[in-house]
Design a protein around this motif. Structure first.
Motif, mmCIF file in Angstrom:
data_model
loop_
_atom_site.group_PDB
_atom_site.id
_atom_site.type_symbol
_atom_site.label_atom_id
_atom_site.label_comp_id
_atom_site.label_asym_id
_atom_site.label_seq_id
_atom_site.Cartn_x
_atom_site.Cartn_y
_atom_site.Cartn_z
ATOM 1 N N PHE A 160 -19.857 1.684 -75.042
ATOM 2 C CA PHE A 160 -20.445 2.862 -74.401
ATOM 3 C C PHE A 160 -21.341 2.456 -73.234
ATOM 4 O O PHE A 160 -21.872 1.345 -73.196
ATOM 5 C CB PHE A 160 -21.265 3.659 -75.421
ATOM 6 N N LEU A 161 -21.486 3.379 -72.272
ATOM 7 C CA LEU A 161 -22.390 3.146 -71.156
ATOM 8 C C LEU A 161 -23.829 3.074 -71.666
ATOM 9 O O LEU A 161 -24.178 3.711 -72.659
ATOM 10 C CB LEU A 161 -22.273 4.282 -70.144
ATOM 11 N N LYS A 162 -24.637 2.301 -70.958
ATOM 12 C CA LYS A 162 -26.051 2.251 -71.323
ATOM 13 C C LYS A 162 -26.739 3.458 -70.697
ATOM 14 O O LYS A 162 -26.858 3.564 -69.465
ATOM 15 C CB LYS A 162 -26.702 0.960 -70.837
ATOM 16 N N CYS A 163 -27.184 4.378 -71.530
ATOM 17 C CA CYS A 163 -27.760 5.632 -71.049
ATOM 18 C C CYS A 163 -29.130 5.887 -71.665
ATOM 19 O O CYS A 163 -29.422 5.419 -72.760
ATOM 20 C CB CYS A 163 -26.837 6.814 -71.380
ATOM 21 N N HIS A 164 -29.917 6.644 -70.934
ATOM 22 C CA HIS A 164 -31.154 7.176 -71.498
ATOM 23 C C HIS A 164 -30.998 8.681 -71.627
ATOM 24 O O HIS A 164 -30.545 9.355 -70.697
ATOM 25 C CB HIS A 164 -32.357 6.851 -70.615
ATOM 26 N N PHE A 165 -31.362 9.209 -72.781
ATOM 27 C CA PHE A 165 -31.203 10.634 -73.056
ATOM 28 C C PHE A 165 -32.579 11.288 -73.162
ATOM 29 O O PHE A 165 -33.322 11.030 -74.116
ATOM 30 C CB PHE A 165 -30.446 10.846 -74.370
ATOM 31 N N CYS A 173 -30.522 1.262 -66.761
ATOM 32 C CA CYS A 173 -29.479 2.088 -67.373
ATOM 33 C C CYS A 173 -28.349 2.369 -66.375
ATOM 34 O O CYS A 173 -28.535 2.308 -65.158
ATOM 35 C CB CYS A 173 -30.058 3.415 -67.848
ATOM 36 N N ASP A 174 -27.191 2.700 -66.919
ATOM 37 C CA ASP A 174 -26.088 3.189 -66.089
ATOM 38 C C ASP A 174 -26.347 4.628 -65.678
ATOM 39 O O ASP A 174 -26.078 5.019 -64.544
ATOM 40 C CB ASP A 174 -24.758 3.096 -66.846
ATOM 41 N N SER A 175 -26.838 5.430 -66.629
ATOM 42 C CA SER A 175 -27.065 6.849 -66.363
ATOM 43 C C SER A 175 -28.284 7.351 -67.135
ATOM 44 O O SER A 175 -28.622 6.823 -68.193
ATOM 45 C CB SER A 175 -25.845 7.684 -66.775
ATOM 46 N N ILE A 176 -28.900 8.395 -66.595
ATOM 47 C CA ILE A 176 -30.004 9.084 -67.256
ATOM 48 C C ILE A 176 -29.587 10.542 -67.414
ATOM 49 O O ILE A 176 -29.307 11.221 -66.415
ATOM 50 C CB ILE A 176 -31.298 8.988 -66.434
ATOM 51 N N LEU A 177 -29.527 11.025 -68.651
ATOM 52 C CA LEU A 177 -29.034 12.367 -68.927
ATOM 53 C C LEU A 177 -30.197 13.324 -69.174
ATOM 54 O O LEU A 177 -31.084 13.032 -69.976
ATOM 55 C CB LEU A 177 -28.086 12.358 -70.128
ATOM 56 N N VAL A 178 -30.153 14.461 -68.489
ATOM 57 C CA VAL A 178 -31.239 15.441 -68.556
ATOM 58 C C VAL A 178 -30.663 16.825 -68.884
ATOM 59 O O VAL A 178 -30.043 17.459 -68.028
ATOM 60 C CB VAL A 178 -32.009 15.518 -67.220
ATOM 61 N N PRO A 179 -30.845 17.313 -70.108
ATOM 62 C CA PRO A 179 -30.420 18.688 -70.427
ATOM 63 C C PRO A 179 -31.356 19.692 -69.770
ATOM 64 O O PRO A 179 -32.572 19.482 -69.727
ATOM 65 C CB PRO A 179 -30.521 18.757 -71.956
ATOM 66 N N ASN A 186 -27.106 9.254 -62.021
ATOM 67 C CA ASN A 186 -26.116 8.200 -62.189
ATOM 68 C C ASN A 186 -26.565 6.969 -61.393
ATOM 69 O O ASN A 186 -26.250 6.826 -60.206
ATOM 70 C CB ASN A 186 -24.745 8.690 -61.718
ATOM 71 N N ILE A 187 -27.305 6.107 -62.074
ATOM 72 C CA ILE A 187 -27.844 4.900 -61.419
ATOM 73 C C ILE A 187 -26.708 3.984 -60.970
ATOM 74 O O ILE A 187 -26.723 3.431 -59.873
ATOM 75 C CB ILE A 187 -28.774 4.132 -62.387
ATOM 76 N N LYS A 188 -25.724 3.842 -61.823
ATOM 77 C CA LYS A 188 -24.623 2.916 -61.556
ATOM 78 C C LYS A 188 -23.856 3.285 -60.290
ATOM 79 O O LYS A 188 -23.509 2.422 -59.484
ATOM 80 C CB LYS A 188 -23.673 2.894 -62.755
#
Length: 326
Positions: free
Chosen positions: A160-165, A201-207, A222-224
């Motif tokens: 899986f991608l390295k993500c921050h949620f 991180c590869d991505s930072i997810l923000v709901p 999307n940092i990557k």
């Protein structure tokens, strides 16, 4: 069919084709074969490698780079996707269905069904019943599911991608009463707390919850790929540039505060993702949000539709009750 020899004109005609044409034909044929095959991944790889070796010996020329650079690489990717899609739509067992049925349709709404210690989120029957048909997902269900996605990544980091949620309260806190306020969330991402810097991180997810529409959306830093993305299951009809502006300022402030780095995001792409699975009702937006997050972290195409929502509701309930995202 004409015989092909090493010195024959057919061989010369074959190698006069461009490598891109060869690659396209190989990709198309591999995808068709992978979809139709009932073999295991290992059997498919073995069979195709044998085919590759047979062809290489047949031509006896310097074809290694052509075949190895396209054919074998593509077959590996196709097989990985095939196995991933199987897991994404894996049917619930009878035991799992009974577990979900009891949780969603039991009578004691105050009964605590599960407690996640890492996030301190407590799920009662009344809370999880938002996953029933036509229910709108609440903060607790969304936040716990995102926690489970993070735990899944830690469990299998190579898949899986390295993500921050971020949870559903982050964006509300960041924007305050309509004003950007980095200090309000500055301590949320201390290295001592999360164990890494966001820029790793590869991505930072923000709901994001649109109060005036009562509608869930997902924003991704999307940092990557150096871009900001916005996922709206209502076809993106209500574009709001302020989200991009706020997240751009946030990641700049975060880079300066945590990494002492001047991050230039002015040239980063801002994308309202249009080619998305769309919801066909007024209540499934939360389910679309968590599945956008799920598929994004897998690095997979969003290969689902509105028709899959009943299954995803049951599967999400099962994963929450087991405290394990698959």
């Amino acid at each position: 069919m004409y015989p092909v020899t090493h010195s024959g004109w057919l061989v010369k005609a074959f190698f006069s084709r461009t490598s891109s044409t060869l690659r396209k034909k190989k990709i198309r044929r591999v995808k068709i074969n992978a979809d139709k095959a009932n073999e295991s991944s290992e059997q498919i790889i073995t069979r195709k490698r044998k085919k590759y070796e047979k062809r290489r010996r047949r031509f006896k020329g310097d074809t290694t780079n052509i075949f190895k650079g396209s054919y074998l690489q593509v077959e590996q990717e196709v097989i990985q996707l095939r196995d991933a899609f199987k897991n994404v739509f894996l049917a619930l067992t009878k035991k799992e269905k009974a577990l979900v049925e009891n949780a969603l349709h039991g009578s004691n709404s105050k009964e605590v069904l599960v407690m996640d210690e890492s996030s301190n989120i407590q799920i009662t029957r009344g809370i999880i019943q938002c996953l029933k048909s036509e229910g709108k997902l609440n903060d607790d269900v969304i936040n716990l599911y995102l926690e489970l996605l993070k735990e899944r990544e830690k469990r299998e980091p190579t898949k899986f991608l390295k993500c921050h949620f971020f949870n559903t309260f982050f964006y509300v806190k960041l924007t305050g009463r309509g004003n950007y306020n980095y200090n309000a969330v500055k301590r949320w991402t201390r290295h001592q707390k999360i164990g890494y810097n966001l820029l790793e991180c590869d991505s930072i997810l923000v709901p994001i919850y649109k109060f005036y529409q009562q509608h869930w959306c997902l924003a991704i830093i999307n940092i990557k790929e150096k871009k900001f993305q916005y996922f709206d299951s209502l076809s993106g009809r209500n574009h709001d540039d302020s989200v991009f502006n706020i997240l751009a300022q946030y990641i700049k402030d975060e880079a300066e505060d945590k990494c002492r780095k001047d991050l230039d995001v002015d040239k980063w792409k801002r994308e309202y993702v249009e080619n998305l699975p769309k919801q066909g009702n007024i209540y499934d937006c939360g389910v679309f949000l968590i599945k956008y997050a799920d598929f994004h972290t897998r690095g997979m195409p969003f290969n689902f539709t509105q028709a899959d929502m009943p299954y995803f509701r049951e599967r999400t309930a099962k994963e929450i009750l087991r405290l394990r995202a698959e």
